[in-house]
Motif scaffolding. Structure first.
Motif, mmCIF file in Angstrom:
data_model
loop_
_atom_site.group_PDB
_atom_site.id
_atom_site.type_symbol
_atom_site.label_atom_id
_atom_site.label_comp_id
_atom_site.label_asym_id
_atom_site.label_seq_id
_atom_site.Cartn_x
_atom_site.Cartn_y
_atom_site.Cartn_z
ATOM 1 N N ILE A 1 13.127 -0.282 -2.469
ATOM 2 C CA ILE A 1 12.428 -0.397 -1.537
ATOM 3 C C ILE A 1 12.641 -1.384 -0.790
ATOM 4 C CG2 ILE A 1 10.111 0.527 -2.806
ATOM 5 C CD1 ILE A 1 9.899 -2.460 -4.290
ATOM 6 N N GLU A 2 12.528 -1.906 0.702
ATOM 7 C CA GLU A 2 12.897 -2.756 1.216
ATOM 8 C C GLU A 2 12.411 -4.357 0.553
ATOM 9 O OE1 GLU A 2 12.224 -1.983 5.971
ATOM 10 O OE2 GLU A 2 11.070 -1.723 4.485
ATOM 11 N N GLN B 1 0.825 -1.694 -0.184
ATOM 12 C CA GLN B 1 -0.297 -0.120 0.139
ATOM 13 C C GLN B 1 0.511 1.162 0.362
ATOM 14 O OE1 GLN B 1 -3.819 0.085 -0.492
ATOM 15 N NE2 GLN B 1 -2.920 -1.758 -0.960
ATOM 16 N N GLU B 2 1.797 1.328 0.614
ATOM 17 C CA GLU B 2 2.875 2.203 0.840
ATOM 18 C C GLU B 2 3.679 2.786 -0.964
ATOM 19 O OE1 GLU B 2 6.358 3.358 3.982
ATOM 20 O OE2 GLU B 2 5.639 0.983 3.982
ATOM 21 N N LEU B 3 3.889 1.290 -1.355
ATOM 22 C CA LEU B 3 4.370 1.705 -2.962
ATOM 23 C C LEU B 3 3.527 2.490 -3.418
ATOM 24 C CD1 LEU B 3 6.534 0.505 -1.810
ATOM 25 C CD2 LEU B 3 6.528 -1.419 -3.974
ATOM 26 N N ILE C 1 11.774 3.774 0.685
ATOM 27 C CA ILE C 1 10.424 3.666 1.189
ATOM 28 C C ILE C 1 10.558 2.952 2.774
ATOM 29 C CG2 ILE C 1 8.746 2.682 1.417
ATOM 30 C CD1 ILE C 1 7.792 3.976 -1.491
ATOM 31 N N GLY C 2 10.863 3.182 3.791
ATOM 32 C CA GLY C 2 11.418 1.882 4.480
ATOM 33 C C GLY C 2 12.487 2.192 5.411
ATOM 34 N N PHE D 1 11.155 0.946 -9.026
ATOM 35 C CA PHE D 1 11.358 0.633 -8.150
ATOM 36 C C PHE D 1 12.153 -0.516 -7.788
ATOM 37 C CE2 PHE D 1 6.549 1.590 -8.214
ATOM 38 C CZ PHE D 1 6.442 2.401 -6.280
ATOM 39 N N LEU D 2 12.713 -0.648 -6.745
ATOM 40 C CA LEU D 2 13.878 -1.221 -6.947
ATOM 41 C C LEU D 2 15.009 -1.845 -5.331
ATOM 42 C CD1 LEU D 2 16.944 1.729 -8.104
ATOM 43 C CD2 LEU D 2 15.423 -1.207 -9.695
ATOM 44 N N LYS D 3 14.600 -3.151 -5.916
ATOM 45 C CA LYS D 3 14.762 -3.323 -3.940
ATOM 46 C C LYS D 3 16.654 -3.821 -4.010
ATOM 47 C CE LYS D 3 13.658 -7.708 -6.238
ATOM 48 N NZ LYS D 3 12.868 -7.525 -7.537
ATOM 49 N N PRO D 4 16.859 -3.977 -3.021
ATOM 50 C CA PRO D 4 18.382 -3.988 -3.145
ATOM 51 C C PRO D 4 19.425 -4.442 -4.204
ATOM 52 C CG PRO D 4 17.349 -4.441 -0.871
ATOM 53 C CD PRO D 4 16.817 -4.465 -2.158
ATOM 54 N N CYS D 5 19.763 -5.883 -4.400
ATOM 55 C CA CYS D 5 19.932 -6.748 -4.993
ATOM 56 C C CYS D 5 19.418 -5.437 -6.878
ATOM 57 C CB CYS D 5 19.796 -8.050 -4.891
ATOM 58 S SG CYS D 5 18.404 -8.831 -5.217
ATOM 59 N N ASP D 6 18.202 -5.779 -7.077
ATOM 60 C CA ASP D 6 18.411 -4.481 -7.808
ATOM 61 C C ASP D 6 19.160 -3.201 -7.587
ATOM 62 O OD1 ASP D 6 16.507 -6.580 -8.063
ATOM 63 O OD2 ASP D 6 14.286 -5.364 -8.604
ATOM 64 N N SER D 7 19.201 -2.588 -7.468
ATOM 65 C CA SER D 7 19.853 -1.236 -7.384
ATOM 66 C C SER D 7 21.294 -1.503 -7.360
ATOM 67 C CB SER D 7 20.041 -0.415 -5.496
ATOM 68 O OG SER D 7 20.442 -1.644 -4.962
#
Lengths: 325, 145
Positions: free
Chosen positions: A102-103, A2-4, A168-169, A74-80
């Protein structure tokens, strides 16, 4: 999630972006497809972020950032890390991208999960540590952490690479007791015969669908050697004993020093070949011989294959190290 | 007439134009002996050797591949052999990881003045590869004659 969605609508509303790339539901309940959302309404309706969003969105930005207007992602840690590496290689136009970090608590291997359920699945609800699976003969519950993707089970970091516009987070930390090199070390300790038998078994299943190449954020050449019929290893089913070895050695070598270990190659392989083990071997060698290096982590650091020193070890170091003879 | 069935390896030697190729020349003018199994391919610099060249040589039936270049620090183009050194270290390590005998590949720095070293290196490499026998793990069946 929902936050996203809130953040995405906000980005649309204040005009920061005119489109957002994200995940959406695919054909099967555990499929997640990648889609470019062009309005806040369709974003709100169709955007999904759950345990099956393993796909790395970075590579799509090469094409998308070349278009007019700004795109949100939106990027997860490994995507970043892939994202940062692609910016470093001047493949992504950063000014056309608004990146939100994002987390991520690990993503599920949807095929393993689907195989664990006998009946046809028609819906899956992601409740965090638990997955509620609705099948035609009733609901079953599975522990999310039992069906992690290989790349997530041996997660290396929950911390994002620099270059995202906002987070976020909470920003996570590197995973200290990361086990990603354990299997590589196990293979290294085998005899050459055992290793050859292992890789023969794995690689001979290759059907040369090129999914690993197409999904890999490091494999972003416009003209790929594997598309050149004169290369002798262009796309076709393997006709002999060596061809699939050759393809995978070359592919791993082409991304050596640039591979961020995002694990996409193994995730998409329809034949379940552990391709990340080849890339991890290069990463492990680089770490051991030339110092710790994580692609994408530092925008100013030179790539290990070009950053030579006069005191580098000789190639004969290979005869001395590694496993049994 | 008797046919000699003894195994003779096929060796591909990539030699840099400025040092090792001249070193091979010197070995020749000095009448130093080294086996005729060594096929020399002249390259402008050791860093011209793409890892694919080495894989391709194995695919086409080579039993051993050796890369010769200027000593580190002596490269005609200043830094080519430093790049080659890192590249080959990683490639050889990967071949070893895939279970290919690590003695089949070698890098040796041979200067233009080292004719004797060139001959000695080639003699030693041919001996090593002859002991290993034919290359079975990296061959391409289509290239069999």
């Amino acid at each position: 999630m929902q936050e996203l969605i809130k953040k995405g609508k906000e980005l649309f509303a204040n005009g920061t972006v005119d489109r957002i790339i994200g995940w959406t539901r695919g054909e099967l309940p555990y499929d997640r497809e990648i889609r470019v959302f062009r309005c806040a309404e369709c974003f709100e309706k169709d955007f999904v972020y759950d345990a099956f969003c393993g796909a790395n969105l970075s590579k799509y930005l090469i094409e998308e950032s070349g278009k007019e207007g700004k795109i949100g992602v939106f990027l997860k840690p490994c995507d970043s890390y892939s994202f940062a590496q692609l910016i470093k290689e001047h493949r992504i136009k950063k000014e056309n991208v608004y990146a939100v970090a994002i987390e991520c608590y690990g993503k599920c291997d949807s095929r393993a999960l689907a195989d664990s359920v006998e009946d046809a699945i028609y819906w899956i609800t992601d409740n965090g540590p638990e997955l509620k699976i609705d099948t035609v003969s009733g609901a079953v519950v599975r522990n999310t952490y039992d069906y992690m993707l290989e790349k997530c089970a041996a997660c290396k970091t929950k911390k994002h690479a620099p270059g995202c516009d906002e987070t976020i987070g909470d920003e996570g930390e590197k995973v200290d007791d990361c086990t990603r090199f354990d299997i590589v070390a196990k293979l290294e300790a085998m005899t050459p015969e055992e290793r050859f038998a292992f890789w023969r078994g794995e690689l001979s299943r290759c059907i040369r669908c090129n999914a690993c190449r197409n999904v890999c954020p490091a494999c972003s050449c416009e003209h790929c050697v594997f598309d050149n019929p004169a290369s002798g290893i262009s796309q076709k089913a393997a006709a002999d004993s060596f061809e699939e070895n050759n393809f995978h050695i070359i592919r791993a070598f082409h991304v050596a020093g640039r591979c961020t270990d995002c694990g996409e190659c193994s995730r998409v392989c329809p034949q379940h070949i552990p391709l990340h083990l080849l890339n991890r071997k290069f990463i492990k060698d680089i770490n051991e011989l030339y110092g710790e290096y994580q692609a994408g982590e530092n925008p100013d650091e030179r790539a290990p294959l070009t950053n030579y020193t006069k005191a580098d070890c000789e190639p004969s170091v290979v005869y001395k190290r590694g496993g049994k003879n | 007439m008797s046919v000699n069935n003894e195994f003779r390896p096929k060796i591909v030697a990539f030699c840099c134009n400025w040092c090792s190729y001249a070193g091979a020349d010197l070995a020749g003018t000095n009448r130093l002996q080294y086996p005729a199994d060594v096929k020399i391919i002249r390259v402008p610099c050791s860093c011209r050797v793409n890892p694919m060249f080495i894989l391709r040589a194995f695919q086409r039936g080579a039993d051993g591949v050796i890369l010769c270049g200027c000593h580190p620090g002596d490269c005609h183009y200043t830094s080519g052999n430093y790049f080659a050194r890192r590249r080959m270290t990683l490639l050889f390590s990967m071949l070893d990881y895939l279970g290919i005998e690590k003695e089949r590949t070698r890098v040796e720095w041979v200067s233009a003045a080292e004719g004797a070293k060139f001959a000695a290196t080639m003699n030693d490499f041919v001996d090593t590869v002859t002991k290993l026998g034919p290359n079975r793990r990296l061959e391409d069946l289509r290239c069999k004659n």
